[in-house]
Design an enzyme around this catalytic site. Structure first.
Site, short mmCIF file in Angstrom:
data_model
loop_
_atom_site.label_atom_id
_atom_site.label_comp_id
_atom_site.label_asym_id
_atom_site.label_seq_id
_atom_site.Cartn_x
_atom_site.Cartn_y
_atom_site.Cartn_z
N LYS A 36 47.24 40.44 27.84
CA LYS A 36 45.99 40.82 28.43
C LYS A 36 45.07 41.01 27.40
O LYS A 36 45.23 41.09 26.35
CB LYS A 36 46.23 42.35 29.02
CG LYS A 36 44.69 42.84 29.45
CD LYS A 36 44.19 42.41 30.73
CE LYS A 36 43.15 43.02 31.31
NZ LYS A 36 42.40 42.14 32.40
N SER A 37 43.59 40.41 27.70
CA SER A 37 42.86 40.46 26.88
C SER A 37 42.44 41.70 26.36
O SER A 37 42.17 42.68 26.96
CB SER A 37 41.48 39.88 27.54
OG SER A 37 41.60 38.46 27.88
N GLY B 261 37.50 44.87 35.02
CA GLY B 261 36.74 45.50 33.73
C GLY B 261 37.30 45.60 32.63
O GLY B 261 37.26 46.59 31.69
N LEU B 262 38.29 44.62 32.12
CA LEU B 262 39.06 44.31 30.94
C LEU B 262 40.16 45.72 30.67
O LEU B 262 40.07 46.33 29.55
CB LEU B 262 38.07 44.30 29.77
CG LEU B 262 37.76 43.00 29.44
CD1 LEU B 262 36.82 42.83 28.19
CD2 LEU B 262 38.69 42.00 29.16
N CYS C 195 34.92 36.88 30.30
CA CYS C 195 35.19 38.04 31.33
C CYS C 195 34.04 38.45 32.14
O CYS C 195 32.86 38.97 31.73
CB CYS C 195 35.31 39.30 30.43
SG CYS C 195 35.89 40.59 31.48
N SER D 84 38.07 33.19 36.52
CA SER D 84 37.47 33.40 37.94
C SER D 84 36.09 33.05 37.99
O SER D 84 35.36 33.08 37.09
CB SER D 84 37.89 34.95 38.36
OG SER D 84 37.27 35.72 37.53
N THR E 295 46.61 34.35 40.53
CA THR E 295 46.79 35.22 41.76
C THR E 295 48.00 34.88 42.40
O THR E 295 48.77 35.97 42.89
CB THR E 295 45.47 34.45 42.86
OG1 THR E 295 44.19 34.66 42.20
CG2 THR E 295 45.83 34.82 43.98
#
Length: 313
Positions: A45-46, A74-75, A132, A197, A274
Site C-alpha cells: 500500500k502507498s 484517502g491513503l 493519489c 484511478s 478492482t
C-alpha cells in the site's frame, strides 16, 4: 503453456501479473495472501510517513453491471516504518519480487522514506506514487510537471537503483509529451505505472438519489472495466515516448483479454485492482491461464512476441 514471465526494473517476475497498490496490500495479513497467490510479484500500500486511517466509510463500492468501482480511500496505511520492517524480513528467495509504494505528502516526506529504504540496502524495488486523487486538499503531483521534475531530480540520485513512479491518467497529447520529456531525463527511472484511478467521478444511486460513497461529497476515483481504454492509451503513449523504460499497465483488467491488450499496447507487467478486490487473490491464476490460452491460440510463445505491437489504421 505460453511463457508469461517478464522482467521489471531488472528483476525477474515468474508471471507479469500483480496487485495494484491499494488492493490487498495494507497489512501483513493482506500481503501474506498476495505471497500465497499466483501473482508474479506484490506491491505494498502507498505509504506515508505516519500511519493514516484514511477517509470515512463508505469509501469504496463496486458499480452496477460490472463496469467498475468508485473509491475515495484517502491513503489508509500503516506508515512507512511498518512496510520497511516487512521488507527487512521478506523472503526474497520466494521468486516473487517485492515492490514498495511510497506516497509522501511532501518532497521532504518522500526523501525521508526513500533514504530509510536506501540505507537498509534491500532488494525490493521502490515506486513513488505521484497520483493519489483522494486526499482532500492535496492535488495530484502527476499533473504538475515542474513539481514532478523537481521531485525526481532529488529522489532519482538518492535512490540510485532502478525505480518506478505511479501516474494519474493523462488526457491530452501535449501532456504525454511534457511528462515524457521529464521522465526521459532520469536514467534510473526504470518504469512508469499507469494508470491510477480516473479522479473525481461521481456515482449516484438512482433510487435513493444519494451519492454512493461518503468522502468529498461522493467524488472518488473510478476504476475497473470502464477505465480500460484510458489505461490502454496511457500505456501506449508512454511506451512510444519512453525508449529504454518500461510500462506497468493497470486499469480495466477483468480477464486474460484485457491483460493481453495491455501488453499489446506496450506493458511489461500488468496490475489488477478492482477485480482483485471483488474476486480475491484467485483472480491471478484465472487471468494467467486465460492470457496463456489467448497467446497459444494466437501463436505467441512469449510476451515479447507481441508487446507494443498494436496496429494502427
Amino acid at each position: 503453456m505460453a511463457d508469461i514471465s517478464t522482467t521489471l526494473a531488472g528483476v525477474k517476475l515468474p508471471n507479469l501479473l500483480f496487485n495494484a497498490s491499494g488492493v490487498c496490500c495494507q497489512t501483513e495479513a493482506d500481503l501474506k495472501l498476495m505471497v500465497e497467490s499466483e501473482s508474479g510479484a506484490l506491491i505494498t500500500k502507498s505509504a506515508t510517513v505516519e500511519q493514516r486511517d484514511g477517509n470515512p466509510a463508505p469509501r469504496y463500492t463496486p458499480l452496477p453491471n460490472g463496469i467498475g468501482s468508485i473509491n475515495s480511500m484517502g491513503l489508509p496505511n500503516e506508515g512507512y516504518e511498518y512496510y520497511l520492517e516487512y521488507a527487512k524480513k521478506y523472503d526474497y528467495n520466494s521468486e516473487k519480487p517485492l515492490f514498495i509504494s511510497l506516497s509522501g505528502l511532501s518532497l521532504d516526506d518522500n526523501v525521508k522514506m526513500c533514504k530509510a529504504f536506501v540505507d537498509a540496502k534491500l532488494p525490493c524495488v521502490l515506486e513513488i506514487n505521484y497520483s493519489c486523487p483522494n486526499v482532500p486538499g492535496k492535488p495530484q503531483m502527476g499533473y504538475d510537471m515542474e513539481a514532478m521534475e523537481k521531485s525526481l531530480s532529488v529522489l532519482a540520485p538518492l535512490i540510485k537503483k532502478p525505480f518506478g513512479i505511479k501516474l494519474p491518467p493523462y488526457f491530452d497529447i501535449a501532456h504525454f509529451d511534457q511528462a515524457a520529456a521529464v521522465f526521459n531525463k532520469f536514467d534510473n527511472l526504470a518504469f512508469v505505472t499507469c494508470i491510477n484511478s480516473v479522479g473525481n467521478g461521481l456515482a449516484i444511486d438512482f433510487v435513493t438519489e444519494q451519492a454512493l460513497i461518503k468522502p468529498k461529497d461522493g467524488f472518488g476515483g473510478l476504476g475497473g472495466l470502464m477505465v480500460l481504454n484510458t489505461a490502454l492509451a496511457n500505456v501506449n503513449a508512454f511506451h512510444r515516448r519512453l525508449p529504454g523504460k518500461q510500462i506497468v499497465g493497470v486499469g480495466g483488467v477483468v480477464s486474460g483479454k484485457e491483460a493481453f491488450l495491455h501488453v499489446l499496447a506496450g506493458a511489461s507487467a500488468v496490475q489488477i485492482g478492482t477485480m482483485l478486490k471483488e474476486e480475491g487473490p484467485g483472480v491471478f491464476a484465472r487471468i494467467a491461464k486465460e492470457l496463456s490460452d489467448i497467446m497459444v491460440a494466437k501463436g505467441y510463445k512469449t510476451l515479447e512476441d507481441f508487446r507494443g505491437k498494436v496496429k494502427t489504421l
